[in-house]
Motif scaffolding. Sequence first.
Motif, PDB file in Angstrom:
ATOM      1  N   THR A 137       0.806  -1.225   0.000  1.00 33.20           N
ATOM      2  CA  THR A 137       0.000   0.000   0.000  1.00 33.20           C
ATOM      3  C   THR A 137       0.841   1.278   0.000  1.00 33.20           C
ATOM      4  N   LYS A 138       2.154   1.154   0.055  1.00 31.72           N
ATOM      5  CA  LYS A 138       3.016   2.329   0.162  1.00 31.72           C
ATOM      6  C   LYS A 138       2.804   3.321  -0.970  1.00 31.72           C
ATOM      7  N   GLN A 139       2.556   2.799  -2.169  1.00 28.88           N
ATOM      8  CA  GLN A 139       2.402   3.661  -3.332  1.00 28.88           C
ATOM      9  C   GLN A 139       1.095   4.444  -3.300  1.00 28.88           C
ATOM     10  N   TYR A 140       0.050   3.845  -2.725  1.00 28.95           N
ATOM     11  CA  TYR A 140      -1.279   4.449  -2.779  1.00 28.95           C
ATOM     12  C   TYR A 140      -1.683   5.140  -1.480  1.00 28.95           C
ATOM     13  N   LEU A 141      -1.117   4.720  -0.373  1.00 28.30           N
ATOM     14  CA  LEU A 141      -1.555   5.212   0.934  1.00 28.30           C
ATOM     15  C   LEU A 141      -1.445   6.728   1.090  1.00 28.30           C
ATOM     16  N   HIS A 156      -1.764   9.042  -1.129  1.00 23.66           N
ATOM     17  CA  HIS A 156      -2.831   9.674  -1.916  1.00 23.66           C
ATOM     18  C   HIS A 156      -4.174   9.548  -1.200  1.00 23.66           C
ATOM     19  N   VAL A 157      -4.443   8.353  -0.661  1.00 24.95           N
ATOM     20  CA  VAL A 157      -5.677   8.142   0.097  1.00 24.95           C
ATOM     21  C   VAL A 157      -5.684   9.022   1.342  1.00 24.95           C
ATOM     22  N   ALA A 187       1.888   5.787   6.585  1.00 25.07           N
ATOM     23  CA  ALA A 187       2.655   5.792   5.342  1.00 25.07           C
ATOM     24  C   ALA A 187       4.082   6.287   5.528  1.00 25.07           C
TER      25      ALA A 187
END
Length: 261
Positions: free
Chosen positions: A13-17, A19-20, A246
């Motif tokens: 989830t590092k790439q998306y967290l 942004h969320v 994150a």
Amino acid sequence: MLRRDRVRFLRVTKQYLPHVARLCLISTFLEDGIRMWFQWSEQRDYIDSTWNCGYLLASSFVFLNLLGQLTGCILVLSRNFVQYACFGLFGIIALQTIAYSILWDLKFLMRNLALGGGLLLLLAESRSEGKSMFAGVPTMRESSPKQYMQLGGRVLLVLMFMTLLHFDASFFSILQNIVGTALMILVAVGFKTKLAALTLVVWLFAINVYFNAFWTIPVYKPMHDFLKYDFFQTMSVIGGLLLVVALGPGGVSMDEKKKEW
């Protein structure tokens, strides 16, 4: 096994967290800015009647809130001038705290401070680490303002959970208070920070959906707006906690100090 699963989850989830996290964090400003547009006359009349400031100043207040919040949200989401956006949103929080007399309501004041903590973490995230003037010479991390922003953000975030404590003798309330207080302390001091913050995210999201279900209340009832405001403000604090998950707790934390021992 649990540690391996947690590491795998964070890696995936590092790439998306982030942004969320940013989307959750600005959600209350986005909702409030849109509400200013659709409830322009009600907001203007409320400010005018509360402060006797006249039509022009009351309208200017609503316009400033609308423009400041929506502009700040767009800048944060587009990753442009994020630091200026954060300072602008800090100003909106301060302005609303005074205008709506939140300063004298401890519960709402603590929630606004928690929201400010989330912005402080966003500001820390947007700051690039200082670069050394000489190649190969590392920057002194201990003096980095970013780390103290992360500390301040973590401490302010836990104020949200202090407003959720229930002082009654039921078993569930006592258990909730004990577990919640323990997790708050862990996040504040930066020990097992990512796990504690992730646990708080799950807990707070469940409480938010259960207690602030504004979609179950008819739009014409005042409780709808009240729960909607609470829901999105809580989502912003969740966004701040997701930034902690994150990015980690920063240098001023027990987790970081453990690496030096």
